[in-house]
Design a protein around this motif. Structure first.
Motif, mmCIF file in Angstrom:
data_model
loop_
_atom_site.group_PDB
_atom_site.id
_atom_site.type_symbol
_atom_site.label_atom_id
_atom_site.label_comp_id
_atom_site.label_asym_id
_atom_site.label_seq_id
_atom_site.Cartn_x
_atom_site.Cartn_y
_atom_site.Cartn_z
ATOM 1 N N UNK A 9 -3.158 -0.069 -5.190
ATOM 2 C CA UNK A 9 -3.353 -1.283 -4.342
ATOM 3 C C UNK A 9 -2.830 -2.387 -5.288
ATOM 4 N N UNK A 10 -1.997 -3.021 -4.716
ATOM 5 C CA UNK A 10 -1.202 -4.214 -5.466
ATOM 6 C C UNK A 10 -2.117 -5.348 -5.461
ATOM 7 N N UNK A 11 -3.281 -5.395 -4.559
ATOM 8 C CA UNK A 11 -4.239 -6.453 -4.544
ATOM 9 C C UNK A 11 -5.145 -6.430 -5.525
ATOM 10 N N UNK A 12 -5.202 -5.096 -6.300
ATOM 11 C CA UNK A 12 -6.199 -5.016 -7.445
ATOM 12 C C UNK A 12 -5.638 -5.627 -8.850
ATOM 13 N N UNK A 16 -7.640 -7.642 -12.248
ATOM 14 C CA UNK A 16 -7.378 -6.824 -13.598
ATOM 15 C C UNK A 16 -6.831 -7.838 -14.473
ATOM 16 N N UNK A 17 -5.971 -8.733 -14.234
ATOM 17 C CA UNK A 17 -5.452 -9.716 -14.971
ATOM 18 C C UNK A 17 -6.418 -10.672 -15.580
ATOM 19 N N UNK A 30 2.680 -0.458 -9.554
ATOM 20 C CA UNK A 30 2.425 -0.056 -8.155
ATOM 21 C C UNK A 30 2.705 1.354 -7.837
ATOM 22 N N UNK A 31 1.879 2.344 -7.424
ATOM 23 C CA UNK A 31 2.665 3.679 -7.315
ATOM 24 C C UNK A 31 3.110 3.746 -6.031
ATOM 25 N N UNK A 47 -6.029 3.483 -11.829
ATOM 26 C CA UNK A 47 -6.875 2.961 -10.783
ATOM 27 C C UNK A 47 -6.395 3.206 -9.402
ATOM 28 N N UNK A 48 -6.810 4.363 -8.816
ATOM 29 C CA UNK A 48 -6.225 4.698 -7.644
ATOM 30 C C UNK A 48 -7.121 5.813 -6.871
#
Length: 354
Positions: A9-12, A16-17, A30-31, A47-48
């Motif tokens: 999820x790119x929104x995470x 995190x940063x 991003x996966x 984190x997925x």
């Protein structure tokens, strides 16, 4: 410390940063179906949603590329036991669920990594021994005396022992910390060639043959004027012509030595030849270039790219490998592809007897 953050999820990523930087350097990924990117060492944080099979398969691809990352932290909700079990099945070394746990584990890992670096701050006996043998070999050549083949064989054997025991990455770190200039390049090329041979599954005798050719490949530089060899800047065309003499000089220094093999001489004279005939000194092309030379040339170019030079910084291993991939027609594509493992990951192989 570097944190390779992998998420579905790119929104995470912004959260995190915000939580980790600037104390930690976050490199997000991003996966997707085809983006298993090689990354530097450090903590790998996944984190997925591990309940999704396609997500698990993508993580497996990422883990294959990043298998040298020593720590693999998975962020999993504490109440989802099935995801916790899946995380450990994928190779997690740590499973966390709360931000406080993430910070705590990262600090612990950073402290352990720093302690390990301090403990490894002095060069191993094998690295010291191989460097001493190189110094003896080059000093002899500079004085115009016959090179002692035993020095080259000893240097090669010490590098093989070091890499087979401790792995390519640790050896590479040692060389970069303790050596520079021509010696660093020669040590690097030998180690890279040895790592390549081991990664390809060569038998012990063939590892030694390629390693010895790499050890001797630049001996001709011992007779190049220091004003050219150690120039702090790019060479002029005239200086480049002088430098281009080193393969023939090296060949002439070695050709009359008892027990010197024809393949070692081939490597010394032809490691700057290209498949399209654009190399030097003999303009060889295609099938005229031996398999040993093809392996040695790849190792030599990669070493030159990842070295720190007075006029440019060291290139990352990822970027250096991309350049090799772009040399289509000059280097053998199948070998460049086979080189990816040691170039990007530095796997720890073993030597087998014939």
């Amino acid at each position: 410390m570097l944190v390779n953050y992998v998420t579905d999820e790119p929104g995470k990523i912004p959260a995190i940063r915000a939580m980790l930087e600037p104390q930690f350097h976050v490199v997000p990924q991003v996966l997707q179906s085809d983006n298993a990117q090689a990354g530097a060492s450090g903590m790998l944080m996944v984190d997925a949603d591990l309940r999704k099979q396609d997500c698990v398969e993508r993580i497996k691809r990422v883990l294959r590329v990043k298998r040298t990352n020593p720590e693999k932290m998975f962020v999993v909700p504490a109440h989802l036991q099935v995801m916790i079990a899946q995380a450990y099945a994928l190779g997690a070394t740590t499973v966390v669920s709360r931000p406080r746990e993430i910070i705590s584990k990262l600090i612990q890992f950073a402290n352990d990594e720093k302690a390990e670096h301090n403990n490894a701050d002095s060069a191993s006996p094998e690295t010291q021994n191989s460097a001493t043998a190189f110094a003896s070999m080059f000093s002899t050549a500079q004085e115009g005396n016959p090179v002692n083949l035993a020095d080259a064989e000893y240097a090669t054997s010490q590098i093989i022992t070091n890499i087979a025991r401790n792995g390519f990455n640790r050896w590479l770190d040692e060389i970069r910390r303790h050596h520079e200039g021509t010696f660093q390049h020669c040590l690097l090329v030998t180690g890279i060639a040895v790592g390549f041979a081991l990664d390809l599954g060569f038998c012990e005798a063939d590892v030694k043959r390629l390693g010895l050719s790499a050890t001797l490949h630049d001996i001709g530089k011992a007779r190049i004027p220091l004003a050219v060899l150690d120039k702090r800047g790019e060479l002029t065309p005239a200086e480049e012509e002088i430098m281009r003499c080193h393969p023939v000089i090296g060949y002439d220094l070695l050709k009359d030595i008892p027990r010197i093999s024809s393949e070692a001489l081939d490597g010394v004279r032809h490691h700057h030849e290209y498949l399209d005939g654009s190399g030097y000194p003999d303009g060889l092309a295609g099938s005229d270039i031996s398999d040993l030379v093809r392996l040695l040339t790849i190792s030599d170019i990669f070493a030159a790219l990842i070295e720190l030079r007075p006029y440019r910084p060291a290139m990352s291993r990822v970027d250096a490998y991309k350049i090799l991939c772009g040399m289509d027609g000059k280097l053998e594509g199948a070998l460049v592809k086979a080189f990816q493992g040691v170039a990007l990951n530095g796997t720890k192989p073993s030597v087998r007897s014939r």
